[in-house]
Motif scaffolding. Structure first.
Motif, PDB file in Angstrom:
ATOM      1  N   LYS A  50       0.720  -1.082   0.084  1.00  0.00           N
ATOM      2  CA  LYS A  50      -0.018  -0.030   0.039  1.00  0.00           C
ATOM      3  C   LYS A  50       1.049   1.325  -0.082  1.00  0.00           C
ATOM      4  O   LYS A  50       0.568   2.269  -0.587  1.00  0.00           O
ATOM      5  N   VAL A  51       2.094   1.105   0.653  1.00  0.00           N
ATOM      6  CA  VAL A  51       2.730   2.389   0.794  1.00  0.00           C
ATOM      7  C   VAL A  51       3.886   2.529  -0.093  1.00  0.00           C
ATOM      8  O   VAL A  51       4.530   3.787  -0.313  1.00  0.00           O
ATOM      9  N   SER A  52       4.358   1.659  -0.747  1.00  0.00           N
ATOM     10  CA  SER A  52       5.555   1.461  -1.658  1.00  0.00           C
ATOM     11  C   SER A  52       5.076   2.204  -3.132  1.00  0.00           C
ATOM     12  O   SER A  52       3.980   2.063  -3.335  1.00  0.00           O
ATOM     13  N   GLU A  53       6.089   2.415  -3.865  1.00  0.00           N
ATOM     14  CA  GLU A  53       6.107   2.855  -5.194  1.00  0.00           C
ATOM     15  C   GLU A  53       5.532   1.473  -6.156  1.00  0.00           C
ATOM     16  O   GLU A  53       5.455   1.883  -7.331  1.00  0.00           O
ATOM     17  N   LEU A  54       6.102   0.617  -5.499  1.00  0.00           N
ATOM     18  CA  LEU A  54       6.054  -0.911  -6.464  1.00  0.00           C
ATOM     19  C   LEU A  54       6.841  -0.677  -7.771  1.00  0.00           C
ATOM     20  O   LEU A  54       6.358  -0.937  -8.798  1.00  0.00           O
ATOM     21  N   SER A  55       8.005  -0.347  -7.568  1.00  0.00           N
ATOM     22  CA  SER A  55       8.910  -0.150  -8.735  1.00  0.00           C
ATOM     23  C   SER A  55       9.489  -1.638  -8.838  1.00  0.00           C
ATOM     24  O   SER A  55       9.010  -2.522  -8.108  1.00  0.00           O
ATOM     25  N   SER A  56      10.167  -1.817  -9.735  1.00  0.00           N
ATOM     26  CA  SER A  56      10.702  -3.025 -10.111  1.00  0.00           C
ATOM     27  C   SER A  56      11.499  -3.914  -8.954  1.00  0.00           C
ATOM     28  O   SER A  56      11.382  -4.899  -8.754  1.00  0.00           O
ATOM     29  N   SER A  57      12.355  -2.867  -8.393  1.00  0.00           N
ATOM     30  CA  SER A  57      13.016  -3.063  -7.388  1.00  0.00           C
ATOM     31  C   SER A  57      12.261  -3.636  -5.977  1.00  0.00           C
ATOM     32  O   SER A  57      12.471  -4.798  -5.418  1.00  0.00           O
TER      33      SER A  57
END
Length: 279
Positions: free
Chosen positions: A212-219
């Motif tokens: 919910k709080v992360s940018e959900l980037s590839s890493s």
């Protein structure tokens, strides 16, 4: 008795450093030494020399009760500047009792507007607290103060990772997730889920919060899936992978990794089919 009478005579501020030094050396009773330091704290703390003597005398106290009492007197004294407060804060590591350590640290957060340096020092002192209950209490309260410096945030993560109770780790984890989590913080938090949280129930709670709080980037995807692979319960892993699919459409490579994880780790056909059909 002599020192108590002396303090009642309102000695000059210039005499206070000498009085604090002699009191610390000569008074063997914690009760009476704390009494002298308490009665004269305004004058002891009015000068840098007096403050140094006050700290030195305080260090002669053996009882955690009286150490905490004198420290809290100083914390509440508006004449103590950040530099002096930092020195007093460093002496709190002499407290053996988790209760009194937590009392002093909590009081400092409540009573003072701590600068980044002192807040970082305070967070480091939680490493001396053995009780997960008290440690979590102070870490949560420190994070509630606002944006922590990178140093302080890393110290919180380290202190949290040394806790033994899943319940208290997750309480701190949830509070921390209100901060701006990026990059290496995501990796450190994911590693805590993998290596420090034993319960799949709490792993799922923590992973869902990071989604919910992360940018959900590839890493971020990589860190989350690595942490999810530590789960051993089919339905918890199913729930997480389905939650992840709802948060962001995965790339082709991420989808392959998700399906590989589901096939490798989920042994129940019912739960595996739920994941495969969801994607």
């Amino acid at each position: 008795a002599y020192f108590s009478l002396l303090m009642k005579k309102d000695p000059a501020s210039s005499d206070m450093p000498r009085i604090a030094k002699v009191a610390g050396e000569e008074i063997g009773s914690d009760h009476y030494l704390a009494q002298v330091l308490g009665r004269g704290q305004d004058k002891f703390l009015a000068s840098s020399q007096g403050s140094e003597a006050f700290i030195t005398a305080r260090n002669q106290l053996e009882s955690d009760h009286y150490q905490a009492q004198v420290l809290m007197m100083a914390v509440k004294n508006g004449k103590v500047n950040n530099t002096q407060l930092g020195k007093m804060l460093s002496t709190a590591k002499g407290l053996d009792s988790d209760h009194y350590m937590a009392q002093v640290l909590s009081g400092m957060i409540s009573e003072r507007d701590l600068n980044n340096e002192n807040l970082s020092t305070l967070v480091k002192l939680t490493n001396n607290i053995q009780s997960d209950h008290y440690r979590a209490q102070i870490l949560q309260k420190a994070m509630a103060e606002g944006d922590l410096s990178e140093e302080a945030l890393n110290t919180v993560i380290k202190s949290m990772s040394e806790m033994g109770s899943d319940h208290y780790i997750v309480r701190v984890f949830m509070k921390m997730s209100e901060a701006d989590i990026k990059g290496k913080d995501m990796k450190m938090l994911s590693d805590i889920i993998s290596n420090k949280i034993g319960s799949d129930h709490y792993k799922l709670q923590s992973l869902n919060r990071l989604v919910k709080v992360s940018e959900l980037s590839s890493s971020d995807f990589t860190h989350l899936l690595n942490a999810a692979s530590s789960m051993g319960t089919d339905h918890y892993l199913r729930d997480f992978l389905m939650q992840l699919s709802q948060a962001k459409t995965p790339t082709e490579n991420q989808l392959v990794r998700i399906l590989e994880l589901a096939s490798d780790k989920i042994g129940t056909d019912h739960h595996l089919m739920a994941v495969l059909l969801n994607y």
